[in-house]
Design a protein around this motif. Structure first.
Motif, PDB file in Angstrom:
ATOM      1  N   ARG A  54      43.750  24.312   3.744  1.00 57.89           N
ATOM      2  CA  ARG A  54      42.384  24.402   3.905  1.00 57.89           C
ATOM      3  C   ARG A  54      41.965  25.392   3.550  1.00 57.89           C
ATOM      4  NH1 ARG A  54      40.957  18.837   4.301  1.00 57.89           N
ATOM      5  NH2 ARG A  54      42.608  17.834   5.632  1.00 57.89           N
ATOM      6  N   ASP A  55      40.604  25.644   2.971  1.00 59.09           N
ATOM      7  CA  ASP A  55      40.145  26.924   2.791  1.00 59.09           C
ATOM      8  C   ASP A  55      39.463  27.744   3.806  1.00 59.09           C
ATOM      9  OD1 ASP A  55      40.605  25.568   0.100  1.00 59.09           O
ATOM     10  OD2 ASP A  55      38.779  25.057  -0.342  1.00 59.09           O
ATOM     11  N   GLY A  56      39.099  27.266   4.824  1.00 63.68           N
ATOM     12  CA  GLY A  56      38.083  27.987   5.789  1.00 63.68           C
ATOM     13  C   GLY A  56      36.857  28.110   5.233  1.00 63.68           C
ATOM     14  N   GLY A  57      36.064  29.072   5.923  1.00 66.86           N
ATOM     15  CA  GLY A  57      34.639  29.113   5.786  1.00 66.86           C
ATOM     16  C   GLY A  57      33.685  28.166   6.188  1.00 66.86           C
ATOM     17  N   SER A  58      32.375  28.250   5.522  1.00 70.88           N
ATOM     18  CA  SER A  58      31.480  27.119   5.978  1.00 70.88           C
ATOM     19  C   SER A  58      31.582  25.829   5.411  1.00 70.88           C
ATOM     20  CB  SER A  58      30.146  28.002   5.960  1.00 70.88           C
ATOM     21  OG  SER A  58      29.952  28.096   4.531  1.00 70.88           O
TER      22      SER A  58
END
Length: 430
Positions: A54-58
């Motif tokens: 998964r990318d993470g972040g918002s």
């Protein structure tokens, strides 16, 4: 002359799964075919599963899969374009070598699996063969008994029921089509039973399409199921049996070393007694993940005490990993495997896991995930491997019904050949 089996293109994109979360979709092209696969995602995941990148972040609350998509398009695709699409194990091996980790954390199991499954579908299309026959050969003919999750608890629902899945299995039916009809009829009667007892708000459904009424005690779902089955005109136990997945890792508290069920603390032995009590009162034929993912000793104990009566299925403890399955075989820690392709990450490894279990005399349940797509791949896989069992949710929403509908089509194709194992679901060949 153009080779019809040469991979000419591989392309991945980000799509949404049944929970509205991003997942990976992959397309594999040859001059004569296109195979598309969509990757599922679990909610109650084992810690030893292959890593979903998964990318993470918002963006998408951190659940985006752009990195996994990019890994397919920029790293995997250049390595396998030009290869023969029927070289499934070679392609899977190349991806494992590209990743270079035990848990597929560099490229992401979601990237690798999307390619692996799309390759198989593109190959079957290029050969003009049904997917189940391409994977399983001409001996793929056993239809699975559906294990349908009609009452949800745990992390799949918003109620106070700690045990996660309460399922019905039409073991007395003569065919898959008849069995899924029994399931559907019972499911709709169950909706009415729940609405009458708890009100219309109680027929909201969980992640896997089952109802999530305001229940607490483990025995309460079975009472509802018995009422619904009988009202539908069937006999509990004789025609429709029960399966249960407590998903015990989710309510094990390592800080106190206890299982907490409905605010009561249980050690392994006490939880075993609770299971024994439920099995003595209700026609439960399959019990999945009765203990947490590292509780090998209690898995072995329950298999010793109940394994000759019911199926003891390992999910989080084995995570479709041949190494952990072999440990379970040596410890006699189960008598059946839950097979989830995204837990291990390639079709080849999933098949290896299945045959490792088969050689030990175990049963196999091909399973969906709670975050699903409309891709019916696992329906074909269950028939390909002659597992005799499939777990793919309630007969609600197309992310679940796509699998049931594909099995209806397959049974039609195998008319006169298909075998529905019924009560012999754990070993269709006995």
């Amino acid at each position: 002359m153009e080779n019809p089996f040469e991979i000419t293109g591989v392309y991945a994109r980000e799509i949404l799964d049944s929970r509205g979360n991003p997942t990976v979709e992959v397309e594999v092209y040859t001059p004569v075919s296109m195979g598309r696969a969509k990757v599922p995602s679990g909610a109650s995941t084992g810690t030893h599963e292959a890593l979903e990148l998964r990318d993470g972040g918002s963006r998408f609350h951190g659940k985006g899969v752009r990195r996994a998509v990019e890994n397919v398009n920029k790293i995997i695709a250049p390595e396998i374009v030009g290869m023969d699409v029927t070289w499934q194990r070679d392609i899977d091996t190349i991806m494992l070598e590209l990743d270079g980790t035990e848990n597929k954390s560099n490229l992401g199991a979601n990237a690798i699996l999307g390619v692996s499954l799309a390759v198989a579908r593109a190959a079957s299309e290029a050969l003009g063969m049904p997917l189940y026959q391409y994977i399983g050969g001409t001996n793929a003919y056993v239809m699975p008994v559906p294990m349908s999750n009609v009452i949800n608890g745990g992390v799949h629902a918003g109620n106070e029921l700690d045990f996660q899945e309460f399922m019905i299995m039409p073991v007395g039916a003569d065919s898959f089509r008849e069995g899924i009809r029994w399931v559907s009829e019972t499911y709709h009667i169950l909706k009415g039973v729940i609405a009458e007892k708890y009100g219309k708000d109680a027929v909201n459904i969980g992640d896997e399409g089952g109802f999530a009424p305001p229940l607490k005690e483990p025995h309460e779902p079975f009472e509802l199921l018995i009422e619904a089955i009988e009202e539908a005109g069937y006999k509990p136990g004789d025609e429709i049996a029960f399966a249960m997945d407590p998903a015990s890792s989710e309510f094990f508290h390592p800080d106190i070393g206890k299982y907490v069920v409905n605010d009561k603390e249980y050690d392994g032995g006490e939880l075993l007694e609770l299971y024994k009590d439920l099995i003595s009162k209700y026609p439960i034929v399959s019990l999945e993940d009765p203990f947490h993912e590292e509780d090998w000793e209690n898995f072995a104990l329950i298999t010793k005490e109940l394994g000759d009566k019911i199926q003891i299925v390992g999910d989080d403890i084995f995570v479709t990993n041949p190494k952990r399955i072999r440990k379970g075989i040596n410890m006699r820690a189960a008598n059946a495997l839950l097979l989830k392709v995204n837990q291990i990450g390639t079709l080849s490894e999933a098949i290896d896991a299945a045959y490792t279990a088969y050689r030990a005399g175990w049963g196999i349940v091909v399973s969906h995930r709670s975050g699903e797509t409309d891709d019916p791949f696992i329906a074909d896989l269950a028939v390909a491997l002659n597992t005799g069992q499939i777990k793919t949710g309630a007969p609600a929403r197309m992310d679940r019904n796509s699998k049931y509908n594909q099995l209806i089509r397959i049974e039609e194709e195998l008319e006169g050949i298909a075998v529905y194992p019924g009560r012999k679901f754990r070993n269709p060949f006995l």
